[in-house]
Design a protein around this motif. Structure first.
Motif, PDB file in Angstrom:
ATOM      1  N   PRO A 119       0.809  -1.228   0.000  1.00  0.00           N
ATOM      2  CA  PRO A 119       0.000   0.000   0.000  1.00  0.00           C
ATOM      3  C   PRO A 119       0.843   1.279   0.000  1.00  0.00           C
ATOM      4  N   SER A 120       0.412   2.230  -0.816  1.00  0.00           N
ATOM      5  CA  SER A 120       1.136   3.488  -0.974  1.00  0.00           C
ATOM      6  C   SER A 120       0.892   4.440   0.194  1.00  0.00           C
ATOM      7  N   LEU A 121       1.865   5.321   0.429  1.00  0.00           N
ATOM      8  CA  LEU A 121       1.676   6.432   1.355  1.00  0.00           C
ATOM      9  C   LEU A 121       0.742   7.432   0.677  1.00  0.00           C
ATOM     10  N   SER A 196      -1.287   4.484   4.495  1.00  0.00           N
ATOM     11  CA  SER A 196      -2.087   3.632   3.628  1.00  0.00           C
ATOM     12  C   SER A 196      -3.553   3.999   3.809  1.00  0.00           C
ATOM     13  N   TRP A 197      -4.349   3.759   2.777  1.00  0.00           N
ATOM     14  CA  TRP A 197      -5.788   3.988   2.939  1.00  0.00           C
ATOM     15  C   TRP A 197      -6.508   2.643   2.984  1.00  0.00           C
ATOM     16  N   ASN A 285      -6.475  -3.663  -0.360  1.00  0.00           N
ATOM     17  CA  ASN A 285      -7.286  -3.543  -1.571  1.00  0.00           C
ATOM     18  C   ASN A 285      -6.795  -2.422  -2.472  1.00  0.00           C
ATOM     19  N   GLY A 286      -5.927  -1.563  -1.925  1.00  0.00           N
ATOM     20  CA  GLY A 286      -5.348  -0.502  -2.740  1.00  0.00           C
ATOM     21  C   GLY A 286      -4.176  -0.972  -3.586  1.00  0.00           C
ATOM     22  N   VAL A 287      -3.792  -2.231  -3.423  1.00  0.00           N
ATOM     23  CA  VAL A 287      -2.685  -2.795  -4.206  1.00  0.00           C
ATOM     24  C   VAL A 287      -3.261  -3.608  -5.355  1.00  0.00           C
TER      25      VAL A 287
END
Length: 319
Positions: A119-121, A196-197, A285-287
């Motif tokens: 997950p991204s910052l 991460s979101w 789920n953001g990946v």
């Protein structure tokens, strides 16, 4: 009798040898972030997924880190069992001996190889609904909490300067851990956080008081020179539309000291486990496959083997 004895001994030896191979395991050290952070928790979840997904053949030990720069620096002294997380840009800086890696270069940095994205910052500009702020320019004259010493704080300061708000916003002198209470009590109009979101502190804020999470325009995002990221509607309480914001990709890396089979198994197990991971912790789920494009530089040959089998397109520079 002697023949029977030799046969029995041989059988026992084979059984012992087979048991040794059956119980053999690959031990990995995973270095990510500080204890208590979302990225440390991700490491714990990854460790559990690796153990379950390989039937115990791979065990992962989580090691606390003081940050991405330390993670990269340690790559020059670690062995083939070392996995660490960092934004791809830092790997590029280390390999070029620039910025925080100036005069600290090492040939070992050239051996760093990517495995998979995590997950991204993600930048969150969280404003109280009562403040009436609906875009970045509306922060003029308001009190904002940035926190101190984090990526989100540094990035937030950068955005205020980029958009001419530095002298127009009052920066609250408080830690980010106090943001939700301060927002609820009306001591601040909003806070800036990166993670991460969905971000735990944003979930808490949205659940305790009406908030507006700002979107950036396409032009503003271009000016930040960061990656565009969309947080889907419904991620946070009261969020009826998508949030378009910026992000800093984060990737799990190792080095060429890791053997190809281990890199393959780590990468395959991650992607095979991702849906289950996302069911337990939504930040996974953001990946998705689209994040593969954020990986700069080379991917480990063992991971390349997995992506080739899975039909994931890689650039020439990644292979």
């Amino acid at each position: 009798m002697k023949t029977l004895f030799r046969t029995t001994v041989a059988a026992a030896a084979l059984a012992t040898l087979a048991g040794t191979f059956a119980s053999a395991e690959t031990r990995i050290t995973y270095k990510s972030a500080k204890v208590g952070s979302s990225y440390y928790q991700m490491g714990v979840e990854l460790a559990e997924a690796m153990k379950a997904g390989t039937d115990g053949e791979i065990t992962v030990t989580i090691e606390e880190s003081q940050g991405s720069v330390q993670n990269v620096m340690e790559a020059k002294a670690r062995g083939g069992d070392y996995v660490f997380t960092t934004p791809p840009a830092l790997v590029g800086l280390a390999q070029a001996g620039k910025a925080m890696f100036e005069d600290k270069g090492d040939p070992a940095f050239a051996e760093i190889r990517a495995l998979f994205p995590i997950p991204s910052l993600t930048m969150h500009f969280v404003m109280s609904a009562d403040s009436g702020i609906t875009d970045l320019t509306g922060m003029d004259g308001k009190t904002i909490l940035l926190g101190k010493g984090s990526f989100g704080a540094t990035e937030g300061e950068k955005y205020l300067e980029l958009f001419g708000l530095t002298d127009k916003v009052t920066i609250a002198d408080a830690e980010l851990s106090n943001a939700v209470a301060a927002l609820k009590n009306g001591q601040i109009d909003g806070f800036v956080t990166a993670g991460s979101w969905p971000a735990p502190n944003v979930i808490e804020a949205a659940a305790s008081t009406p908030v507006t999470i700002l979107s950036l325009t396409e032009a503003q995002i271009a000016e930040t020179k960061r990656t565009t990221l969309t947080i889907p509607a419904g991620t946070y309480a009261g969020q009826d539309t998508d949030i378009v914001t910026t992000s800093l990709p984060v990737v799990a890396y190792t080095t060429t000291a890791m053997d190809d089979d281990t890199a393959y198994q780590l990468t395959k197990t991650f992607w095979d486990s991702k849906a289950k991971l996302g069911g337990s912790s939504p930040w996974w789920n953001g990946v998705d496959e689209a994040l593969m494009g954020t990986i700069e530089g080379q991917i480990h040959p063992g991971a390349v083997r997995y992506y080739t089998e899975a039909g994931v397109a890689l650039t020439d520079a990644q292979k």
